[in-house]
Scaffold this motif. Structure first.
Motif, mmCIF file in Angstrom:
data_model
loop_
_atom_site.group_PDB
_atom_site.id
_atom_site.type_symbol
_atom_site.label_atom_id
_atom_site.label_comp_id
_atom_site.label_asym_id
_atom_site.label_seq_id
_atom_site.Cartn_x
_atom_site.Cartn_y
_atom_site.Cartn_z
ATOM 1 N N ALA A 218 0.834 -1.205 0.000
ATOM 2 C CA ALA A 218 0.000 0.000 0.000
ATOM 3 C C ALA A 218 0.865 1.249 0.000
ATOM 4 C CB ALA A 218 -0.933 0.000 1.214
ATOM 5 N N LEU A 219 1.935 1.247 0.789
ATOM 6 C CA LEU A 219 2.796 2.423 0.875
ATOM 7 C C LEU A 219 3.627 2.610 -0.387
ATOM 8 C CD1 LEU A 219 3.876 2.174 4.609
ATOM 9 C CD2 LEU A 219 2.359 3.865 3.572
ATOM 10 N N VAL A 220 3.994 1.531 -1.047
ATOM 11 C CA VAL A 220 4.719 1.644 -2.311
ATOM 12 C C VAL A 220 3.839 2.302 -3.370
ATOM 13 C CG1 VAL A 220 5.622 0.299 -4.245
ATOM 14 C CG2 VAL A 220 6.395 -0.190 -1.927
ATOM 15 N N ARG A 221 2.547 2.005 -3.332
ATOM 16 C CA ARG A 221 1.638 2.659 -4.280
ATOM 17 C C ARG A 221 1.552 4.161 -4.003
ATOM 18 N NH1 ARG A 221 -1.242 -2.260 -3.549
ATOM 19 N NH2 ARG A 221 -2.554 -1.367 -1.910
ATOM 20 N N ALA A 222 1.756 4.556 -2.734
ATOM 21 C CA ALA A 222 1.708 5.975 -2.393
ATOM 22 C C ALA A 222 3.011 6.682 -2.739
ATOM 23 C CB ALA A 222 1.412 6.146 -0.899
ATOM 24 N N LEU A 223 4.126 5.947 -2.661
ATOM 25 C CA LEU A 223 5.435 6.533 -2.962
ATOM 26 C C LEU A 223 6.255 5.478 -3.692
ATOM 27 C CD1 LEU A 223 7.203 9.095 -2.469
ATOM 28 C CD2 LEU A 223 8.139 7.902 -0.473
ATOM 29 N N PRO A 224 6.070 5.354 -5.003
ATOM 30 C CA PRO A 224 6.677 4.257 -5.765
ATOM 31 C C PRO A 224 8.183 4.411 -5.909
ATOM 32 C CG PRO A 224 5.562 5.752 -7.248
ATOM 33 C CD PRO A 224 5.266 6.238 -5.862
ATOM 34 N N SER A 225 8.904 4.034 -4.865
ATOM 35 C CA SER A 225 10.360 4.120 -4.880
ATOM 36 C C SER A 225 10.913 2.974 -4.062
ATOM 37 C CB SER A 225 10.825 5.452 -4.302
ATOM 38 O OG SER A 225 12.241 5.467 -4.155
ATOM 39 N N ARG A 231 12.013 3.621 1.960
ATOM 40 C CA ARG A 231 11.488 2.499 2.745
ATOM 41 C C ARG A 231 11.504 2.854 4.234
ATOM 42 N NH1 ARG A 231 14.613 -0.541 -0.900
ATOM 43 N NH2 ARG A 231 16.234 -0.853 0.665
ATOM 44 N N GLN A 232 12.557 3.554 4.675
ATOM 45 C CA GLN A 232 12.614 3.981 6.066
ATOM 46 C C GLN A 232 11.471 4.943 6.379
ATOM 47 O OE1 GLN A 232 15.984 6.387 7.103
ATOM 48 N NE2 GLN A 232 15.612 6.273 9.304
ATOM 49 N N LEU A 233 11.201 5.849 5.461
ATOM 50 C CA LEU A 233 10.112 6.801 5.652
ATOM 51 C C LEU A 233 8.776 6.089 5.772
ATOM 52 C CD1 LEU A 233 9.012 9.667 5.777
ATOM 53 C CD2 LEU A 233 9.091 9.748 3.270
ATOM 54 N N GLN A 234 8.586 5.056 4.973
ATOM 55 C CA GLN A 234 7.340 4.298 5.051
ATOM 56 C C GLN A 234 7.168 3.636 6.412
ATOM 57 O OE1 GLN A 234 7.989 1.744 1.708
ATOM 58 N NE2 GLN A 234 7.449 3.305 0.187
ATOM 59 N N GLN A 235 8.241 3.059 6.950
ATOM 60 C CA GLN A 235 8.156 2.415 8.254
ATOM 61 C C GLN A 235 7.962 3.444 9.368
ATOM 62 O OE1 GLN A 235 7.923 -0.943 8.893
ATOM 63 N NE2 GLN A 235 7.664 -0.848 6.673
ATOM 64 N N ALA A 254 12.521 11.445 13.530
ATOM 65 C CA ALA A 254 12.728 9.996 13.584
ATOM 66 C C ALA A 254 13.756 9.535 12.563
ATOM 67 C CB ALA A 254 11.401 9.265 13.356
ATOM 68 N N MET A 255 13.895 10.290 11.464
ATOM 69 C CA MET A 255 14.845 9.932 10.410
ATOM 70 C C MET A 255 16.164 10.690 10.546
ATOM 71 S SD MET A 255 12.251 9.621 7.155
ATOM 72 C CE MET A 255 13.528 8.924 6.095
ATOM 73 N N HIS A 256 16.294 11.456 11.633
ATOM 74 C CA HIS A 256 17.540 12.184 11.928
ATOM 75 C C HIS A 256 17.915 13.140 10.796
ATOM 76 C CE1 HIS A 256 17.958 9.426 15.284
ATOM 77 N NE2 HIS A 256 17.863 8.415 14.441
ATOM 78 N N MET A 257 16.915 13.898 10.361
ATOM 79 C CA MET A 257 17.156 14.915 9.341
ATOM 80 C C MET A 257 16.273 16.107 9.648
ATOM 81 S SD MET A 257 15.089 13.460 5.981
ATOM 82 C CE MET A 257 16.118 11.998 5.833
ATOM 83 N N SER A 258 16.520 17.222 8.990
ATOM 84 C CA SER A 258 15.703 18.413 9.210
ATOM 85 C C SER A 258 14.394 18.301 8.425
ATOM 86 C CB SER A 258 16.454 19.661 8.761
ATOM 87 O OG SER A 258 16.580 19.673 7.350
ATOM 88 N N PRO A 259 13.347 19.005 8.873
ATOM 89 C CA PRO A 259 12.095 19.014 8.103
ATOM 90 C C PRO A 259 12.302 19.488 6.666
ATOM 91 C CG PRO A 259 11.715 19.885 10.301
ATOM 92 C CD PRO A 259 13.195 19.714 10.161
#
Length: 338
Positions: A218-225, A231-235, A254-259
């Motif tokens: 389902a998440l791949v259909r939302a962001l096909p990459s 994949r980390q963003l999806q989790q 959560a991903m240790h990056m800036s907005p």
């Protein structure tokens, strides 16, 4: 007025699966289980009666309730099965259970505490109308779930129940749980080493893997990459939805990056954060609504909405139809309950 404890229709499905495994015809019981398993909620007296009927069909078993609980699959616990998948460790899964126990029982009863080198999860007598057999099913299911998620798991440190059983059944309980079992306690208790809490969720259970694969698709259909970062963003999104706070700030932290960096990442796909969040929720909603074990309120919670009405308004905006009508129009997925 105090909340009334109940169970879910999906949980009642444990009995049908047990009847199948045992090869028991039990036509009358199967009809009753089929009728109640399609309901979102089942009163405790009904659950106890169905369970008693099942136990009477197995006179050669000292504690058939343990065999019933051992057959637990994610489809039997509805939204909690999906919430477990959003957890990185067994400790997070236990906290998710405590937070959302009311989805299952209609009330929050569980208490979790650390006692030295051990963790205890306990349920008090007050408000618990389940009885020994139903408690036996529930604790057998909990311990089975924990065993499936750990490599070479040690047995629980101890288990307690509020009622008693016959001596032969008591021995069967100790053999099943592989630890001391105490009776006539003030609480139902499960104690285990605190080291359990840091164990990663392995999802070795094939049924859990089915749910995980559905979410991923389902998440791949939302962001096909297929990049590691996406994949980390999806989790990360699944965890944030379970916590009810799917914001750009929390995701980037959560991903240790800036907005701003995360926004640039999504912009590379032609999406803003809100567009991607809406698209992901829509794809997940389409999947969840095909699972008969999930009520509409369960689906709303899994998508991070505080109220079912907010989910309904969003779904209408995405699809021009209501969640209920969409559910009626699609063929249900076979819930991974067997």
């Amino acid at each position: 007025m105090a909340a009334v404890i109940r169970v879910t229709g999906a949980w009642v499905g444990l009995l049908m699966d047990w009847l199948d495994r045992e090869g028991l015809e039990a036509k009358a019981l199967r009809v009753a289980v089929e009728r109640w398993s399609s309901e979102e909620t089942v009163p405790v007296p009904v659950w106890r009666n169905l369970l008693d009927q099942a136990v009477e069909l197995a006179p050669g078993h000292l504690a058939p309730e343990l065999a019933i609980g051992r057959g637990v699959m994610p489809g039997h616990v509805g939204a909690l099965g999906y919430l477990a998948l959003a957890s990185d460790t067994l400790g997070e899964a236990m906290l998710a259970y405590q937070r959302y126990e009311n989805l299952f029982y209609g009330v929050n009863l569980a208490q979790v505490s650390v006692e030295g080198s051990e963790v205890e999860i306990r349920w008090p007598r007050e408000g618990n109308e389940l009885g020994q057999r139903a408690d036996g099913v529930g604790i057998a299911a909990l311990v089975t779930f924990m065993r499936r998620q750990l490599d070479n798991p040690p047995p629980p440190s101890s288990i307690s129940f509020m009622e008693g059983v016959a001596p032969g059944a008591a021995m069967a309980y100790e053999q099943f749980f592989e630890c001391p079992v105490r009776w006539h306690d003030s609480h139902v208790r499960v104690r285990f080493p605190v080291s359990y809490l840091t164990q990663p969720m392995l999802s070795r259970d094939p049924a859990l893997r089915v749910l995980l694969d559905r979410q991923a698709q389902a998440l791949v259909r939302a962001l096909p990459s297929d990049s590691a970062m996406d994949r980390q963003l999806q989790q990360v999104l699944l965890r944030l939805l379970a916590e009810g706070e799917p914001t750009l700030a929390r995701a980037s932290a959560a991903m240790h990056m800036s907005p701003r960096t995360l926004q640039r990442r999504l912009a590379g796909h032609g999406l803003s954060w809100q567009q991607w969040l809406d698209r992901s929720r829509e794809q997940l909603a389409s999947q969840y609504l095909q699972d008969p074990a999930l009520s509409l309120s369960d689906v709303a919670l899994l998508l991070g909405f505080s109220e079912q009405s907010a989910f309904t308004r969003a779904f209408r905006r995405w699809t021009a139809t209501s969640p209920g009508r969409f559910r009626q129009s699609v063929r249900p997925l076979r819930s991974p309950a067997r």
